[in-house]
Design a protein around this motif. Structure first.
Motif, short mmCIF file in Angstrom:
data_model
loop_
_atom_site.label_atom_id
_atom_site.label_comp_id
_atom_site.label_asym_id
_atom_site.label_seq_id
_atom_site.Cartn_x
_atom_site.Cartn_y
_atom_site.Cartn_z
N ALA A 50 0.83 -1.21 0.00
CA ALA A 50 0.00 0.00 0.00
C ALA A 50 0.87 1.26 0.00
CB ALA A 50 -0.94 -0.01 1.20
N ILE A 51 1.94 1.25 0.78
CA ILE A 51 2.87 2.39 0.80
C ILE A 51 3.46 2.61 -0.59
CG2 ILE A 51 5.10 3.20 1.68
CD1 ILE A 51 4.37 1.72 4.34
N ALA A 52 3.91 1.53 -1.21
CA ALA A 52 4.48 1.63 -2.56
C ALA A 52 3.47 2.21 -3.54
CB ALA A 52 4.97 0.26 -3.02
N ASP A 53 2.22 1.75 -3.45
CA ASP A 53 1.18 2.26 -4.36
C ASP A 53 0.93 3.75 -4.15
OD1 ASP A 53 0.84 -0.25 -5.46
OD2 ASP A 53 -0.99 -0.71 -4.32
N VAL A 54 0.78 4.16 -2.89
CA VAL A 54 0.50 5.56 -2.59
C VAL A 54 1.67 6.46 -3.01
CG1 VAL A 54 0.16 7.22 -0.71
CG2 VAL A 54 -1.16 5.11 -0.75
N LEU A 55 2.89 5.99 -2.77
CA LEU A 55 4.06 6.81 -3.07
C LEU A 55 4.57 6.63 -4.50
CD1 LEU A 55 6.00 6.40 0.30
CD2 LEU A 55 4.45 8.24 -0.40
N GLN A 56 3.91 5.76 -5.24
CA GLN A 56 4.23 5.51 -6.65
C GLN A 56 5.68 5.08 -6.85
OE1 GLN A 56 2.95 9.03 -8.76
NE2 GLN A 56 0.81 8.45 -8.58
N VAL A 57 6.09 4.13 -6.00
CA VAL A 57 7.38 3.48 -6.14
C VAL A 57 7.14 1.98 -6.08
CG1 VAL A 57 8.69 5.39 -5.13
CG2 VAL A 57 7.87 3.55 -3.65
N SER A 58 8.15 1.20 -6.39
CA SER A 58 7.99 -0.25 -6.33
C SER A 58 8.31 -0.77 -4.93
CB SER A 58 8.91 -0.92 -7.35
OG SER A 58 10.26 -0.78 -6.97
N VAL A 59 7.73 -1.91 -4.60
CA VAL A 59 8.07 -2.58 -3.35
C VAL A 59 9.55 -2.93 -3.37
CG1 VAL A 59 7.70 -4.68 -1.98
CG2 VAL A 59 5.74 -3.45 -2.92
N ASP A 60 10.06 -3.35 -4.51
CA ASP A 60 11.49 -3.65 -4.63
C ASP A 60 12.34 -2.44 -4.28
OD1 ASP A 60 11.30 -6.32 -5.27
OD2 ASP A 60 11.48 -6.02 -7.42
N TYR A 61 11.92 -1.25 -4.69
CA TYR A 61 12.66 -0.05 -4.34
C TYR A 61 12.67 0.14 -2.83
CZ TYR A 61 13.67 4.75 -3.21
OH TYR A 61 14.19 5.86 -2.61
N LEU A 62 11.50 0.04 -2.21
CA LEU A 62 11.42 0.24 -0.76
C LEU A 62 12.26 -0.77 -0.02
CD1 LEU A 62 7.64 1.13 -0.32
CD2 LEU A 62 9.59 2.69 -0.33
N MET A 63 12.37 -1.97 -0.56
CA MET A 63 13.16 -3.03 0.07
C MET A 63 14.64 -2.92 -0.26
SD MET A 63 10.59 -6.25 -0.37
CE MET A 63 11.67 -7.35 0.52
N GLY A 64 15.00 -2.00 -1.16
CA GLY A 64 16.40 -1.81 -1.52
C GLY A 64 16.90 -2.77 -2.58
N ARG A 65 15.98 -3.41 -3.28
CA ARG A 65 16.35 -4.40 -4.28
C ARG A 65 16.59 -3.81 -5.66
NH1 ARG A 65 14.23 -9.93 -3.84
NH2 ARG A 65 13.53 -9.51 -5.95
N LYS A 66 15.85 -2.77 -6.02
CA LYS A 66 15.95 -2.18 -7.36
C LYS A 66 15.67 -0.69 -7.28
CE LYS A 66 14.49 -6.21 -9.98
NZ LYS A 66 13.61 -6.73 -10.99
N GLY A 67 15.89 -0.02 -8.42
CA GLY A 67 15.56 1.39 -8.52
C GLY A 67 14.06 1.60 -8.52
N LYS A 68 13.64 2.85 -8.44
CA LYS A 68 12.22 3.18 -8.39
C LYS A 68 11.48 2.76 -9.65
CE LYS A 68 12.39 7.20 -5.41
NZ LYS A 68 12.08 8.61 -5.31
N CYS A 69 12.12 2.91 -10.79
CA CYS A 69 11.47 2.63 -12.06
C CYS A 69 12.09 1.39 -12.69
CB CYS A 69 11.64 3.81 -13.02
SG CYS A 69 11.06 5.36 -12.34
N LEU A 70 11.28 0.59 -13.30
CA LEU A 70 11.79 -0.62 -13.93
C LEU A 70 12.83 -0.30 -14.98
CD1 LEU A 70 8.49 -2.65 -14.36
CD2 LEU A 70 10.23 -2.91 -12.60
N GLY A 71 13.93 -1.00 -14.95
CA GLY A 71 14.97 -0.85 -15.96
C GLY A 71 16.01 0.22 -15.65
N THR A 72 15.70 1.17 -14.79
CA THR A 72 16.64 2.27 -14.56
C THR A 72 17.80 1.87 -13.67
OG1 THR A 72 15.35 3.07 -12.70
CG2 THR A 72 14.90 4.08 -14.84
#
Length: 99
Positions: A50-72
């Motif tokens: 829900a946090i990722a959806d509201v903040l328009q970032v990925s769960v992976d980003y919040l977990m430190g796994r990937k960047g905010k946007c896919l591919g970047t």
């Protein structure tokens, strides 16, 4: 490297939200948001999504796994992604103000 709480806080600030507003949108207390951001507790998976959806970032980003946007993440550093994201949000904010 940032922890999840720091990434939640930065994404919240980038979205222009206060802890109170984010808590309201998620039906949580402001204290819970503060504890997430301080790293005292981690959100349950349901709240993390829900946090990722509201903040328009990925769960992976919040977990430190990937960047905010896919591919970047393969081409841009986290700092570059943050800077670009902040620029895009500012442009969108100004465009909405012109309507």
């Amino acid at each position: 490297m940032r922890n999840m709480g720091e990434r939640i806080k930065q994404a919240r600030l980038d979205a222009g939200l206060t802890q109170e507003k984010l808590a309201e949108l998620l039906n949580l207390s402001r204290g819970t948001i503060a504890r997430y951001e301080l790293g005292e507790i981690e959100p349950k998976l349901q709240n993390l999504a829900a946090i990722a959806d509201v903040l328009q970032v990925s769960v992976d980003y919040l977990m430190g796994r990937k960047g905010k946007c896919l591919g970047t993440e393969e081409f841009l550093s986290e700092k570059a992604i943050h800077t670009l994201d902040a620029f895009i949000r500012e442009v969108r904010r100004k465009d909405v103000g012109d309507i």
